[in-house]
Scaffold this motif. Sequence first.
Motif, short mmCIF file in Angstrom:
data_model
loop_
_atom_site.label_atom_id
_atom_site.label_comp_id
_atom_site.label_asym_id
_atom_site.label_seq_id
_atom_site.Cartn_x
_atom_site.Cartn_y
_atom_site.Cartn_z
N GLU A 17 34.87 44.50 42.66
CA GLU A 17 34.05 44.72 41.47
C GLU A 17 33.30 43.46 41.02
O GLU A 17 32.39 43.54 40.20
CB GLU A 17 34.93 45.27 40.34
CG GLU A 17 35.33 46.72 40.61
CD GLU A 17 36.54 47.18 39.83
OE1 GLU A 17 36.84 46.60 38.77
OE2 GLU A 17 37.20 48.14 40.29
N ALA A 18 33.68 42.30 41.58
CA ALA A 18 32.92 41.08 41.29
C ALA A 18 31.55 41.10 41.97
O ALA A 18 30.72 40.24 41.71
CB ALA A 18 33.71 39.85 41.74
N PHE A 19 31.35 42.09 42.86
CA PHE A 19 30.14 42.07 43.68
C PHE A 19 29.25 43.30 43.51
O PHE A 19 28.20 43.37 44.11
CB PHE A 19 30.53 41.93 45.16
CG PHE A 19 31.28 40.66 45.43
CD1 PHE A 19 30.61 39.49 45.72
CD2 PHE A 19 32.67 40.62 45.34
CE1 PHE A 19 31.30 38.30 45.94
CE2 PHE A 19 33.37 39.44 45.56
CZ PHE A 19 32.68 38.28 45.86
N TYR B 112 25.13 42.53 36.36
CA TYR B 112 25.28 42.05 34.99
C TYR B 112 25.78 40.60 34.95
O TYR B 112 25.44 39.83 34.05
CB TYR B 112 26.25 43.02 34.30
CG TYR B 112 26.49 42.86 32.83
CD1 TYR B 112 25.47 42.49 31.95
CD2 TYR B 112 27.76 43.12 32.31
CE1 TYR B 112 25.73 42.39 30.60
CE2 TYR B 112 28.01 43.02 30.97
CZ TYR B 112 27.00 42.65 30.11
OH TYR B 112 27.26 42.54 28.78
N HIS B 113 26.63 40.23 35.95
CA HIS B 113 27.25 38.90 35.91
C HIS B 113 26.33 37.79 36.37
O HIS B 113 26.66 36.61 36.22
CB HIS B 113 28.51 38.89 36.81
CG HIS B 113 28.19 38.86 38.27
ND1 HIS B 113 27.77 39.96 38.98
CD2 HIS B 113 28.21 37.85 39.19
CE1 HIS B 113 27.57 39.64 40.24
NE2 HIS B 113 27.82 38.36 40.39
N VAL B 114 25.20 38.15 36.98
CA VAL B 114 24.47 37.15 37.78
C VAL B 114 24.01 35.95 36.96
O VAL B 114 24.24 34.80 37.35
CB VAL B 114 23.28 37.82 38.52
CG1 VAL B 114 22.39 36.77 39.18
CG2 VAL B 114 23.81 38.80 39.56
N THR C 104 27.27 33.88 35.79
CA THR C 104 28.11 33.34 36.87
C THR C 104 27.31 32.44 37.81
O THR C 104 27.84 31.49 38.37
CB THR C 104 28.75 34.51 37.64
OG1 THR C 104 29.56 35.26 36.74
CG2 THR C 104 29.61 34.03 38.79
N HIS C 105 26.04 32.77 37.99
CA HIS C 105 25.19 32.01 38.91
C HIS C 105 24.01 31.42 38.14
O HIS C 105 22.86 31.84 38.34
CB HIS C 105 24.68 32.90 40.04
CG HIS C 105 25.75 33.73 40.71
ND1 HIS C 105 26.79 33.17 41.41
CD2 HIS C 105 25.94 35.06 40.77
CE1 HIS C 105 27.58 34.15 41.88
NE2 HIS C 105 27.08 35.31 41.51
N PRO C 106 24.25 30.43 37.25
CA PRO C 106 23.17 29.97 36.37
C PRO C 106 21.99 29.35 37.13
O PRO C 106 20.88 29.34 36.61
CB PRO C 106 23.86 28.93 35.47
CG PRO C 106 25.13 28.57 36.16
CD PRO C 106 25.52 29.75 36.99
N GLN D 216 31.25 30.68 43.26
CA GLN D 216 31.16 31.04 41.83
C GLN D 216 31.79 32.40 41.57
O GLN D 216 32.50 32.58 40.58
CB GLN D 216 29.68 31.04 41.41
CG GLN D 216 29.08 29.64 41.35
CD GLN D 216 27.56 29.66 41.22
OE1 GLN D 216 26.89 30.56 41.70
NE2 GLN D 216 27.03 28.62 40.57
N ASP D 217 31.51 33.37 42.43
CA ASP D 217 32.11 34.70 42.24
C ASP D 217 33.64 34.61 42.33
O ASP D 217 34.36 35.19 41.51
CB ASP D 217 31.59 35.68 43.29
CG ASP D 217 30.12 36.02 43.06
OD1 ASP D 217 29.76 36.31 41.91
OD2 ASP D 217 29.35 36.00 44.03
N PHE D 218 34.14 33.87 43.33
CA PHE D 218 35.59 33.78 43.53
C PHE D 218 36.27 33.07 42.36
O PHE D 218 37.45 33.27 42.11
CB PHE D 218 35.92 33.01 44.82
CG PHE D 218 35.50 33.71 46.08
CD1 PHE D 218 35.29 35.08 46.10
CD2 PHE D 218 35.32 32.99 47.25
CE1 PHE D 218 34.92 35.72 47.28
CE2 PHE D 218 34.95 33.62 48.43
CZ PHE D 218 34.74 34.98 48.44
#
Length: 453
Positions: free
Chosen positions: A203-205, A209-211, A214-216, A383-385
Amino acid sequence: MAVAQRKWSALPVPFAIEVPDRVPKERYYDPAFYRMEADLLWPRVWQMACRLEEIPEPGDFAEYEILDQSIVVVRAEDGSARAYQNACRHRGVKVVEGRGTLESGFTCPFHGWCYGLDGANTFVSQRRTFSEHNLEPGDIDLTAVRCETWGGCAWINLDDDAPPLRDYLEPIASILDAWKVESLRTEWWYACRLPANWKLAQEAFVEQYHVLETHPQLRLPGRYPSRQGSFDPKVFVESELEYLRLMSEGMAGMVHASDVRIAEGLAGIELPDEPRAAMDVWNRTLNHEVTRRHRELGHDMPDINALQDQGINEPMAYCFPHYLVLPMYSSASAYRFRPLGPEETLMEIWSLTRFPVGTERPRPVPPEVWANDDERWPPIPAQDFSNVPRQQKGLHANGFHYMRLSEKNEGHISNYHRVIDAFLAGLPWERLVPAMRSVNVHPLEVPVLDLEF
Ligand code: FES
Ligand SMILES: [Fe+2]
């Protein structure tokens, strides 16, 4: 993990999804829930067991492990992929381990019973010392497991009643066929051990919405017109190129370096001042150039603009329950998630790309498994991990009861969880297949769907 024989009446599911945009936290660590998945989900689903390039020639085999089951996938004499339960019919020893090539069928390392590539028993040592009922013909062959091929992979299913693989995987299988995923080959293969439930890990992938948080580094000015309406085509192109470089960094197939170079060659492009028109010209020109250049190199390459026109130029494709393909321009990544325990997951990442048709490629070597915080991870997966173990811990907080999903943007998470519930409730295939067709799609920014359970 045997397939239970049961009448198809809905069984009660603990911690079921009752409110579609709320996911009870126990689904991610409760041992009984994990056990139900082991008994009612994994023995019935089609699972990507290996890439076909791992078993190019007759006799080549790859072991696939899921929970306590070991399955061997082997290339038979006729070129087909076959699968067997990896257990000698004498006293249960695994007939093979890992990967390799069989010179003359399977030979059990314990007492030397032999089996052909078709699984048939070909030799029992000291045969006369056994009573007849223990050597019934057919009863001493390796136990066959359903195996079908698609998308460059061999897939297995432990349920003899499951629908054929293609029926199960639509509509995403046809979309990925249009992408010619079967022509992709492994460039590299990584693996990560994540201290989290297998569902949480994937679900992290599967949402966008997280981008930005999480990935500034992907917050790039000028990629979209600002609210003030200012738009500079030159800044836009610079930002697009930077975005592609950042996505590509260490990740190969995510955006392949060869495609980044093609994009960089378009840096001087004249674009209209109107933002939508400029983006459209940029995208179509880049798609066209990537298509043309890869075809020139002799690659089996789809026309990306034709995919765009069909509405299937999407960067992610989900195959329930544990496999994802992420096509981008010429190449792709693929992810597979396997449970190692209620709160432990093995995630594999393949970088896939195209080679001239007919090129011999080396057999991919299974990766060393890295920890989630290993320094060798490229920036974006690192970053995701970094969030995943924190989330798994956070779920246990006494005051936290359920995840609250964005009904519009995180709907895929609700949708596939409810398909899991349908498996755990023991619904028949005729009810499961339409539900799977709702989730075997592009998962990003999908709303919560009515699955009619
Ligand atoms: S367990 Fe395989 S030959 Fe005895
Ligand atoms: Fe991410």
